[in-house]
Write an enzyme that holds these catalytic residues in place. Structure first.
Site, PDB file in Angstrom:
ATOM      1  N   ASP A 174      32.964  47.701  28.292  1.00 35.62           N
ATOM      2  CA  ASP A 174      33.616  48.069  29.555  1.00 35.62           C
ATOM      3  C   ASP A 174      34.903  48.850  29.266  1.00 35.62           C
ATOM      4  OD1 ASP A 174      33.857  48.256  32.302  1.00 35.62           O
ATOM      5  OD2 ASP A 174      34.823  46.314  32.541  1.00 35.62           O
ATOM      6  N   THR A 225      40.179  36.736  37.182  1.00 33.09           N
ATOM      7  CA  THR A 225      41.539  36.999  37.646  1.00 33.09           C
ATOM      8  C   THR A 225      42.506  36.671  36.517  1.00 33.09           C
ATOM      9  OG1 THR A 225      40.891  36.387  39.893  1.00 33.09           O
ATOM     10  CG2 THR A 225      43.248  36.424  39.408  1.00 33.09           C
TER      11      THR A 225
END
Length: 303
Positions: free
Chosen positions: A181, A69
């Protein structure tokens, strides 16, 4: 008072334990041996980052992903930063994590989000990045639906900047880095819509004597290189494939995978390649993305 002193000492010992577990001593040793200290990673205390995020207030969350997060933070010196709380702790990757912190903190490329430092006093380390103001490329494509000539020029520039950043990571960084990614959600945009490649939570450093790494497959569905998925052999080409999907996303305005569509159109990459082979490329471009100049070129070729 004795109880408070005891608790304070206990907390201090716990922080010291986490610091050592997370490779803090290795990091200090490597930082002390560097000649140029102006760009090296800063070691933040947990207290500094708690204060910067109002004790990680949920209202300051600016992003969530598979690896953690991200919070918006305000440091005491008035810098605005992005603070990432990771989810995964891997004891076997301590030294690699430290190397990654050092390498990324020294990357001086205008199209790579700069890592400013880290906090090692917690069970899971915190990473501190420069704050980028204008959201993600994913939001830019899929939220701002208006398409015109200026937006198209901006998309071309963003694509070129992201490509330059990946080329730098693969070839010009002191230790080559495979991002692992690459996707539109991991390309941030600043207030002038300049691209900043971000989120190196899944990245791998590549030893100079190797061209591929055997590793567990990680990434985001829709962007994953099929060859990497089959062989688990990670190479620079895996990033290149994922970036190809980003380019198709920029051209079509479509998401990389849509379960609600007919089977032949669910995978954006496969659908795009199919249209390309059948000479139907213009059919899949986002409506409104072509200006008059593009149509003139197409008409000339058809004639």
């Amino acid at each position: 008072m004795l109880y408070l002193i005891y608790q304070k000492r206990k907390l201090s010992k716990l922080k010291e334990k986490f610091f050592q577990q997370n490779g803090g001593l290795i990091l200090l040793q490597k930082l002390s041996g560097r000649e140029n200290t102006s760009q090296t990673a800063q070691l933040f205390t947990e207290e500094q980052l708690k204060k910067a995020t109002n004790n990680f207030d949920e209202s300051l969350i600016i992003g969530k992903g598979g690896f953690g997060t991200v919070f918006k933070g305000f440091l005491a010196d008035n810098r605005i930063v992005a603070i990432k709380k990771s989810k995964i702790v891997d004891e076997s990757q301590k030294e690699q994590f430290i190397n990654e912190v050092i390498v990324l903190s020294q990357i001086n490329h205008r199209n790579v989000v700069r890592l400013l430092g880290c906090c090692l006093e917690r069970e899971v380390p915190l990473l501190v990045y420069e704050f980028v103001t204008n959201g993600t490329l994913f939001d830019f494509i899929h939220t701002e639906r208006k398409v015109n000539n200026e937006t198209w020029k901006t998309r071309l520039r963003i694509a070129a900047e992201a490509a330059g950043a990946l080329a730098y990571l693969h070839s010009a960084a002191s230790v080559p880095i495979i991002h692992r990614d690459v996707k539109t959600a991991n390309i941030l945009l600043d207030d002038t819509y300049t691209a900043k490649v971000s989120d190196f939570g899944a990245s791998r450093l590549v030893p100079l004597d190797q061209t591929e790494i055997a590793t567990m497959v990680q990434g985001t569905f829709g962007y994953l290189d099929p060859e990497y998925m089959l062989t688990s052999q990670l190479t620079e080409k895996s990033d290149v494939y994922s970036f190809g999907v980003v380019l198709v996303e920029l051209l079509t305005g479509e998401k990389p995978h849509s379960f609600g569509k007919p089977e032949e159109k669910r995978s954006l990459a496969n659908h795009f390649l199919s249209c390309l082979k059948e000479d139907r490329l213009f059919d899949v471009l986002q409506a409104g993305i072509m200006n008059e100049e593009c149509w003139e070129i197409r008409s000339d070729k058809m004639e």
